[in-house]
Write a protein that holds these residues in place. Structure first.
Motif, PDB file in Angstrom:
ATOM      1  N   ASN A 127     -45.122 -43.558   9.134  1.00  0.00           N
ATOM      2  CA  ASN A 127     -44.658 -42.691  10.214  1.00  0.00           C
ATOM      3  C   ASN A 127     -45.436 -41.377  10.175  1.00  0.00           C
ATOM      4  N   VAL A 128     -45.719 -40.833  11.340  1.00  0.00           N
ATOM      5  CA  VAL A 128     -46.527 -39.622  11.453  1.00  0.00           C
ATOM      6  C   VAL A 128     -45.659 -38.501  12.002  1.00  0.00           C
ATOM      7  N   GLY A 129     -45.670 -37.354  11.318  1.00  0.00           N
ATOM      8  CA  GLY A 129     -44.937 -36.176  11.764  1.00  0.00           C
ATOM      9  C   GLY A 129     -45.909 -35.143  12.310  1.00  0.00           C
ATOM     10  N   ILE A 130     -45.648 -34.669  13.520  1.00  0.00           N
ATOM     11  CA  ILE A 130     -46.532 -33.713  14.182  1.00  0.00           C
ATOM     12  C   ILE A 130     -45.732 -32.486  14.575  1.00  0.00           C
ATOM     13  N   VAL A 131     -46.191 -31.303  14.167  1.00  0.00           N
ATOM     14  CA  VAL A 131     -45.618 -30.071  14.688  1.00  0.00           C
ATOM     15  C   VAL A 131     -46.370 -29.772  15.973  1.00  0.00           C
ATOM     16  N   PRO A 147     -45.706 -46.158  13.110  1.00  0.00           N
ATOM     17  CA  PRO A 147     -47.110 -46.536  12.907  1.00  0.00           C
ATOM     18  C   PRO A 147     -47.808 -47.062  14.160  1.00  0.00           C
ATOM     19  N   ASN A 148     -47.049 -47.544  15.142  1.00  0.00           N
ATOM     20  CA  ASN A 148     -47.680 -48.010  16.385  1.00  0.00           C
ATOM     21  C   ASN A 148     -47.680 -46.952  17.483  1.00  0.00           C
ATOM     22  N   GLY A 149     -47.259 -45.730  17.175  1.00  0.00           N
ATOM     23  CA  GLY A 149     -47.347 -44.625  18.127  1.00  0.00           C
ATOM     24  C   GLY A 149     -46.126 -44.404  18.991  1.00  0.00           C
ATOM     25  N   ASN A 150     -45.048 -45.138  18.758  1.00  0.00           N
ATOM     26  CA  ASN A 150     -43.815 -44.925  19.514  1.00  0.00           C
ATOM     27  C   ASN A 150     -43.026 -43.763  18.923  1.00  0.00           C
ATOM     28  N   ILE A 151     -42.344 -43.012  19.775  1.00  0.00           N
ATOM     29  CA  ILE A 151     -41.532 -41.889  19.306  1.00  0.00           C
ATOM     30  C   ILE A 151     -40.300 -42.421  18.582  1.00  0.00           C
ATOM     31  N   LEU A 152     -40.134 -42.007  17.319  1.00  0.00           N
ATOM     32  CA  LEU A 152     -38.939 -42.348  16.555  1.00  0.00           C
ATOM     33  C   LEU A 152     -37.887 -41.262  16.695  1.00  0.00           C
ATOM     34  N   ASN A 153     -38.357 -40.001  16.748  1.00  0.00           N
ATOM     35  CA  ASN A 153     -37.433 -38.886  16.810  1.00  0.00           C
ATOM     36  C   ASN A 153     -38.173 -37.636  17.251  1.00  0.00           C
ATOM     37  N   VAL A 154     -37.431 -36.712  17.829  1.00  0.00           N
ATOM     38  CA  VAL A 154     -37.953 -35.392  18.186  1.00  0.00           C
ATOM     39  C   VAL A 154     -36.961 -34.365  17.672  1.00  0.00           C
ATOM     40  N   TYR A 155     -37.453 -33.374  16.933  1.00  0.00           N
ATOM     41  CA  TYR A 155     -36.619 -32.298  16.416  1.00  0.00           C
ATOM     42  C   TYR A 155     -37.056 -31.009  17.077  1.00  0.00           C
TER      43      TYR A 155
END
Length: 190
Positions: A127-131, A147-155
């Motif tokens: 999973n990739v976390g981006i600020v 890993p496939n680029g789908n949004i898991l969560n937004v904080y």
């Protein structure tokens, strides 16, 4: 490059450059995003800086991250206004040979994923976390992608304004993401 010793620090290399983001690659070289479309390579032994093979084409590289699997992830945006509502904002995933694996720009609804991908990390699940910043003060959000680029969560931070300003991000061995407050002494553990 600075080497600490028991008594003093020894300056081995002194290179004056603008640094948006940087990582160390397996060769020991430093890859540096300097505000243009190609990462720079700094070789600490030869004290030499050159252009790398890693390019975001016509975009400005804003962040760089090396995953556990040794893939590079570049955050990049179109040239022009930093937080423009239009223009391309992407994550480019490539291998260490510079071959692009994938580009993430839009969600499933064809909406842009990012405004300004400022900091990037990944956990051992891939999973990739981006600020993702909306302004220079660090006002923004954290987007977690699978890993496939789908949004898991937004904080989006906490409701008051001082905790919505987000800084750097790291992933822990237990797959949490930790983000520091850009203007506060706060850690956000996600």
């Amino acid at each position: 490059m600075v080497i600490p010793s028991d008594e003093d620090l020894s300056v081995l290399v002194n290179i004056h450059i603008v640094v948006f983001s940087m990582i160390v690659v397996p060769s020991g070289d430093l890859l540096v995003a300097t505000g243009d479309s190609v990462l720079k390579v700094v070789n600490p032994i030869r004290a030499k800086m050159t252009e790398s093979i890693y390019s975001a084409f016509d975009k400005i590289i804003t962040a760089v991250h090396l995953t556990e699997k040794k893939d590079l992830i570049l955050g990049a945006r179109s040239k022009g206004m930093r937080y423009a509502p239009s223009g391309s904002k992407v994550l480019i995933v490539m291998n260490l040979d510079g071959e692009i694996q994938t580009i993430w720009e839009f969600d499933r609804g064809n909406n842009p994923l990012f405004t300004y991908p400022r900091y990037i990390t990944s956990n051992n699940k891939g999973n990739v976390g981006i600020v993702d910043w909306f302004s220079d003060g660090g006002n923004g959000r954290v987007v977690i992608l699978s890993p496939n680029g789908n949004i898991l969560n937004v904080y989006d931070g906490q409701p008051d304004t001082t905790t919505r300003q987000l800084g750097g991000i790291v992933a822990t061995k237990t797959n949490n993401f930790i983000v520091n407050g850009a203007l506060s002494a706060m850690l956000h553990i996600l």
